[in-house]
Write an enzyme that holds these catalytic residues in place. Structure first.
Site, PDB file in Angstrom:
ATOM      1  N   ASN A  10     -24.930  61.826 -58.789  1.00 32.91           N
ATOM      2  CA  ASN A  10     -24.586  62.147 -60.175  1.00 32.91           C
ATOM      3  C   ASN A  10     -23.141  61.715 -60.388  1.00 32.91           C
ATOM      4  O   ASN A  10     -22.221  62.372 -59.905  1.00 32.91           O
ATOM      5  CB  ASN A  10     -24.737  63.663 -60.405  1.00 32.91           C
ATOM      6  CG  ASN A  10     -24.211  64.107 -61.752  1.00 32.91           C
ATOM      7  OD1 ASN A  10     -24.010  63.284 -62.647  1.00 32.91           O
ATOM      8  ND2 ASN A  10     -23.986  65.404 -61.909  1.00 32.91           N
ATOM      9  N   TRP A  11     -22.977  60.603 -61.102  1.00 30.51           N
ATOM     10  CA  TRP A  11     -21.622  60.054 -61.282  1.00 30.51           C
ATOM     11  C   TRP A  11     -20.841  60.770 -62.385  1.00 30.51           C
ATOM     12  O   TRP A  11     -19.704  60.408 -62.672  1.00 30.51           O
ATOM     13  CB  TRP A  11     -21.703  58.552 -61.586  1.00 30.51           C
ATOM     14  CG  TRP A  11     -22.130  57.727 -60.398  1.00 30.51           C
ATOM     15  CD1 TRP A  11     -22.421  58.189 -59.138  1.00 30.51           C
ATOM     16  CD2 TRP A  11     -22.306  56.306 -60.350  1.00 30.51           C
ATOM     17  NE1 TRP A  11     -22.756  57.135 -58.318  1.00 30.51           N
ATOM     18  CE2 TRP A  11     -22.696  55.970 -59.036  1.00 30.51           C
ATOM     19  CE3 TRP A  11     -22.168  55.284 -61.286  1.00 30.51           C
ATOM     20  CZ2 TRP A  11     -22.952  54.656 -58.633  1.00 30.51           C
ATOM     21  CZ3 TRP A  11     -22.422  53.974 -60.902  1.00 30.51           C
ATOM     22  CH2 TRP A  11     -22.809  53.665 -59.589  1.00 30.51           C
ATOM     23  N   LYS A  12     -21.461  61.723 -63.041  1.00 31.66           N
ATOM     24  CA  LYS A  12     -20.805  62.481 -64.125  1.00 31.66           C
ATOM     25  C   LYS A  12     -20.103  61.510 -65.087  1.00 31.66           C
ATOM     26  O   LYS A  12     -20.612  60.421 -65.325  1.00 31.66           O
ATOM     27  CB  LYS A  12     -19.830  63.505 -63.551  1.00 31.66           C
ATOM     28  CG  LYS A  12     -20.460  64.378 -62.467  1.00 31.66           C
ATOM     29  CD  LYS A  12     -19.668  65.608 -62.177  1.00 31.66           C
ATOM     30  CE  LYS A  12     -20.211  66.300 -60.958  1.00 31.66           C
ATOM     31  NZ  LYS A  12     -19.890  67.700 -60.903  1.00 31.66           N
ATOM     32  N   HIS A  95     -28.039  70.486 -65.997  1.00 33.33           N
ATOM     33  CA  HIS A  95     -26.920  70.591 -65.049  1.00 33.33           C
ATOM     34  C   HIS A  95     -26.017  71.747 -65.485  1.00 33.33           C
ATOM     35  O   HIS A  95     -25.858  71.997 -66.686  1.00 33.33           O
ATOM     36  CB  HIS A  95     -26.139  69.270 -65.026  1.00 33.33           C
ATOM     37  CG  HIS A  95     -25.143  69.203 -63.915  1.00 33.33           C
ATOM     38  ND1 HIS A  95     -23.920  69.816 -63.994  1.00 33.33           N
ATOM     39  CD2 HIS A  95     -25.203  68.637 -62.693  1.00 33.33           C
ATOM     40  CE1 HIS A  95     -23.260  69.610 -62.855  1.00 33.33           C
ATOM     41  NE2 HIS A  95     -24.017  68.890 -62.049  1.00 33.33           N
ATOM     42  N   GLU A  97     -22.954  72.018 -65.765  1.00 35.36           N
ATOM     43  CA  GLU A  97     -21.878  71.642 -66.703  1.00 35.36           C
ATOM     44  C   GLU A  97     -22.420  71.571 -68.127  1.00 35.36           C
ATOM     45  O   GLU A  97     -21.721  71.892 -69.093  1.00 35.36           O
ATOM     46  CB  GLU A  97     -21.246  70.312 -66.260  1.00 35.36           C
ATOM     47  CG  GLU A  97     -20.372  70.513 -65.029  1.00 35.36           C
ATOM     48  CD  GLU A  97     -20.289  69.327 -64.086  1.00 35.36           C
ATOM     49  OE1 GLU A  97     -20.625  68.204 -64.489  1.00 35.36           O
ATOM     50  OE2 GLU A  97     -19.876  69.539 -62.926  1.00 35.36           O
ATOM     51  N   GLU A 164     -28.341  74.295 -57.338  1.00 42.69           N
ATOM     52  CA  GLU A 164     -26.912  74.060 -57.295  1.00 42.69           C
ATOM     53  C   GLU A 164     -26.176  75.348 -57.660  1.00 42.69           C
ATOM     54  O   GLU A 164     -25.994  75.636 -58.857  1.00 42.69           O
ATOM     55  CB  GLU A 164     -26.515  72.977 -58.295  1.00 42.69           C
ATOM     56  CG  GLU A 164     -27.213  71.655 -58.085  1.00 42.69           C
ATOM     57  CD  GLU A 164     -26.404  70.506 -58.654  1.00 42.69           C
ATOM     58  OE1 GLU A 164     -26.017  69.639 -57.866  1.00 42.69           O
ATOM     59  OE2 GLU A 164     -26.137  70.498 -59.858  1.00 42.69           O
ATOM     60  N   GLY A 170     -18.340  71.005 -57.207  1.00 38.83           N
ATOM     61  CA  GLY A 170     -17.004  70.444 -57.392  1.00 38.83           C
ATOM     62  C   GLY A 170     -15.884  71.335 -56.884  1.00 38.83           C
ATOM     63  O   GLY A 170     -14.717  71.113 -57.208  1.00 38.83           O
ATOM     64  N   SER A 209     -20.912  70.371 -53.507  1.00 41.62           N
ATOM     65  CA  SER A 209     -19.935  69.949 -52.490  1.00 41.62           C
ATOM     66  C   SER A 209     -20.590  69.433 -51.204  1.00 41.62           C
ATOM     67  O   SER A 209     -20.116  69.712 -50.114  1.00 41.62           O
ATOM     68  CB  SER A 209     -18.953  71.088 -52.201  1.00 41.62           C
ATOM     69  OG  SER A 209     -18.237  71.432 -53.377  1.00 41.62           O
ATOM     70  N   GLY A 230     -22.440  64.991 -56.292  1.00 44.39           N
ATOM     71  CA  GLY A 230     -21.483  64.648 -57.343  1.00 44.39           C
ATOM     72  C   GLY A 230     -20.360  63.790 -56.780  1.00 44.39           C
ATOM     73  O   GLY A 230     -20.511  62.589 -56.566  1.00 44.39           O
ATOM     74  N   GLY A 231     -19.228  64.414 -56.504  1.00 43.55           N
ATOM     75  CA  GLY A 231     -18.017  63.702 -56.078  1.00 43.55           C
ATOM     76  C   GLY A 231     -18.245  62.657 -54.986  1.00 43.55           C
ATOM     77  O   GLY A 231     -17.765  61.519 -55.100  1.00 43.55           O
TER      78      GLY A 231
HETATM   79  C1  PEP Z   1     -23.136  67.895 -59.100  1.00 48.43           C
HETATM   80  O1  PEP Z   1     -22.485  67.323 -59.936  1.00 48.43           O
HETATM   81  O2  PEP Z   1     -24.333  68.126 -59.325  1.00 48.43           O
HETATM   82  C2  PEP Z   1     -22.500  68.295 -57.848  1.00 48.43           C
HETATM   83  C3  PEP Z   1     -23.213  68.942 -56.960  1.00 48.43           C
HETATM   84  O3  PEP Z   1     -21.168  67.977 -57.687  1.00 48.43           O
HETATM   85  P1  PEP Z   1     -20.328  68.026 -56.316  1.00 48.43           P
HETATM   86  O4  PEP Z   1     -21.153  67.349 -55.256  1.00 48.43           O
HETATM   87  O5  PEP Z   1     -19.069  67.294 -56.622  1.00 48.43           O
HETATM   88  O6  PEP Z   1     -20.093  69.473 -55.995  1.00 48.43           O
END
Ligand code: PEP
Length: 248
Positions: A10-12, A95, A97, A164, A170, A209, A230-231
């Protein structure tokens, strides 16, 4: 039967369209183990360029959101038909967010899951509790409510669930493999009750994470069939290393 892992990036709201094309090419070059499948979910504006890079490859394309209508007067929104035409086969829905920043309700998320399936997009339904909900012992209740509302009346098992925990997204704070497995087993039971035998086949991914250093122990858990990343999906070597963790 060997577990086939699903690793979704997930490149957000990161990267410009041209940077996204370069990153997709790097990820493609880095390869993927046989027991894993990769999906990349860039921002809407990058889908066209990334689709061209991924054409005829084993990496699938996904979007991060959509509006639940084929078309219409919905300024600023993107429809499932548009995503399908761009070559997407997955779409992230609900998600945390979007739930927290854009106030998406379980009911809207339900409409999105339904619309995605109608357009043959596989919804990646995100669920997870906040820290306060976990600390007050309501984590299972919250996750069950999110799943039951989102899947109300849905009998098509073509979907992916991403568990999640909000406190792990994040933040650098990952759920321990045991905590994650416990919730995954709970979700598996819910899915089996709802979809019977097909409920055992649905991928339940962990997100929050995930990094190259913790992916293997998470993926080793019985009910964890991959990750929503994500990251770490923004760095090709890290994303590839997470995919390789599925091999261990
Ligand atoms: C996400 O955006 O779904 C996520 C899990 O982010 P991260 O891996 O950065 O915690």
């Amino acid at each position: 039967m060997e577990k086939k892992y699903l690793i979704i990036g997930n490149w957000k709201m990161y990267k410009t369209p041209s940077q996204a094309v370069d990153l997709a090419a790097e990820i493609l070059k880095a390869g993927c183990p046989e027991n894993a499948a990769l999906v990349i979910c860039p921002p809407f504006t990058h889908l066209w360029g990334v689709a061209a890079v991924l054409k005829n490859s084993a990496i699938a394309l996904g979007a991060q959101n959509m509006y639940p209508a084929a078309e219409g007067a919905f300024t600023g929104e993107i429809s499932p038909a548009m995503l399908k035409d761009l070559g997407a086969s997955y779409v992230i829905i609900g998600h945390s967010e979007r739930r927290s920043i854009f106030r998406e309700s379980d009911e809207l998320i339900h409409q999105k899951v339904k619309a995605a399936q109608e357009f043959q997009l596989t919804p990646i339904l995100c669920v997870g509790e906040t820290l306060a909900e976990r600390e007050s012992g309501r984590d299972r209740e919250v996750v069950a409510e999110q799943i039951n509302t989102a899947l109300d009346g849905i009998d098509d098992a073509h979907l992916v669930i991403a568990y999640e925990p909000v406190w792990a997204i994040g933040t650098g704070r990952t759920a321990t493999p045991e905590v994650a497995q416990e919730m995954h087993a709970f979700i598996r039971d819910l899915l089996k009750k709802r979809f019977r035998e097909e409920g055992s086949q649905i991928h339940i991914l962990y997100g929050g994470s995930v990094k190259p250093g913790n992916a293997a122990e998470l993926f080793a858990q019985r009910d964890i069939a991959g990750g929503l990343i994500g990251g770490a999906s923004l760095v090709a070597e890290d994303f590839a290393a997470i995919a390789r963790a599925a091999e261990k």
